[in-house]
Motif scaffolding. Sequence first.
Motif, short mmCIF file in Angstrom:
data_model
loop_
_atom_site.label_atom_id
_atom_site.label_comp_id
_atom_site.label_asym_id
_atom_site.label_seq_id
_atom_site.Cartn_x
_atom_site.Cartn_y
_atom_site.Cartn_z
N SER A 212 0.84 -1.19 0.00
CA SER A 212 0.00 0.00 0.00
C SER A 212 0.88 1.25 0.00
N TRP A 213 0.33 2.37 -0.48
CA TRP A 213 1.12 3.59 -0.62
C TRP A 213 1.60 4.11 0.73
N TRP A 214 0.76 3.99 1.78
CA TRP A 214 1.16 4.52 3.08
C TRP A 214 2.27 3.67 3.72
N TYR A 215 2.20 2.35 3.51
CA TYR A 215 3.25 1.48 4.06
C TYR A 215 4.58 1.76 3.38
N SER A 216 4.57 1.84 2.06
CA SER A 216 5.80 2.09 1.31
C SER A 216 6.37 3.47 1.64
N GLY A 217 5.47 4.46 1.78
CA GLY A 217 5.93 5.80 2.12
C GLY A 217 6.53 5.88 3.52
N LEU A 218 5.85 5.28 4.49
CA LEU A 218 6.37 5.28 5.87
C LEU A 218 7.69 4.54 5.98
N ARG A 219 7.78 3.41 5.29
CA ARG A 219 9.02 2.63 5.35
C ARG A 219 10.20 3.44 4.85
N GLN A 220 10.02 4.11 3.71
CA GLN A 220 11.13 4.90 3.17
C GLN A 220 11.45 6.09 4.05
N MET A 221 10.42 6.72 4.62
CA MET A 221 10.64 7.86 5.49
C MET A 221 11.40 7.46 6.75
N ILE A 222 11.06 6.31 7.32
CA ILE A 222 11.74 5.83 8.53
C ILE A 222 13.19 5.47 8.23
N LEU A 223 13.43 4.78 7.10
CA LEU A 223 14.80 4.40 6.76
C LEU A 223 15.66 5.64 6.49
N GLY A 224 15.11 6.60 5.74
CA GLY A 224 15.86 7.83 5.47
C GLY A 224 16.10 8.63 6.74
N GLY A 225 15.08 8.69 7.61
CA GLY A 225 15.24 9.40 8.88
C GLY A 225 16.28 8.75 9.77
N ALA A 226 16.32 7.42 9.77
CA ALA A 226 17.33 6.70 10.57
C ALA A 226 18.73 7.00 10.07
N ALA A 227 18.90 7.02 8.73
CA ALA A 227 20.22 7.33 8.16
C ALA A 227 20.66 8.74 8.55
N ALA A 228 19.72 9.69 8.49
CA ALA A 228 20.05 11.07 8.86
C ALA A 228 20.38 11.17 10.35
N GLY A 229 19.64 10.43 11.19
CA GLY A 229 19.90 10.46 12.63
C GLY A 229 21.26 9.90 12.99
N VAL A 230 21.64 8.81 12.35
CA VAL A 230 22.94 8.20 12.62
C VAL A 230 24.08 9.12 12.21
N THR A 231 23.97 9.71 11.00
CA THR A 231 25.04 10.60 10.55
C THR A 231 25.11 11.86 11.39
N TYR A 232 23.96 12.35 11.88
CA TYR A 232 23.98 13.52 12.76
C TYR A 232 24.71 13.20 14.06
#
Length: 243
Positions: A212-232
């Motif tokens: 579903s669009w919301w699952y795919s969107g949330l998954r990508q947002m969480i993965l990208g947010g995690a990458a940004a959090g780790v690098t920060y």
Amino acid sequence: MAIIETEATLHEAHRDNHAHRDVNGGWLRPAVFGAMDGLVSNLALMTGVAGGSVGQQTIIITGLAGLAAGAFSMAAGEYTSVASQRELVQAELDVERRELRKHPDDEMAELAELYESRGVEPELARAVAEQLSRDPEQALEIHAREELGVDPGDLPSPTVAAVSSFGSFALGALLPLLPYLLGATALWPAVLLALLGLFGCGAVVARVTARSWWYSGLRQMILGGAAAGVTYALGNLFGAALG
């Protein structure tokens, strides 16, 4: 009359229910994933630098450098990859073209055997192979599809691949940089805009998946947010250590 109408309705319903998604992705998949790559990599790069407590100008320069380096790298890599693949396919097509010219009967028999292996009766398989082999270019196309799995008339273009990769990556990498270019002095607007962009890209990707669009969107947002959090966090750690 009623039977005919019922059959027509069933045929139409079958067509409506039998439509398939584009399993190859077409242009959508590489474009969206290129933009997603630009978003995640430049967001992570910028947050990593911002974690080191640097100024706004440094973050902007870092973001611009990341955009340019990533876009040119993607374009060069995609061009080389597609060009190499195209050259390999063309070399194999030349081999097949020579075989069709030197040994037409053997190639026709090979095609007939292929159809037989798929359940076609031997006489019919040979008749079909013989008819298809009358035109050399048509024979080449059929052998290429059956033996190599490629369409000689639809080979990918290295230039199109490079330009599309450059554009999609640059567009994605621009998104977290945009708030700073418009005068923002804090990191959160860039992160928020990038996360919304990642959600949008993930939702679009759902068009070529079963999710579903919301699952795919949330998954990508969480993965990208995690990458940004780790690098920060790493930027903050390195900044404190070097300071």
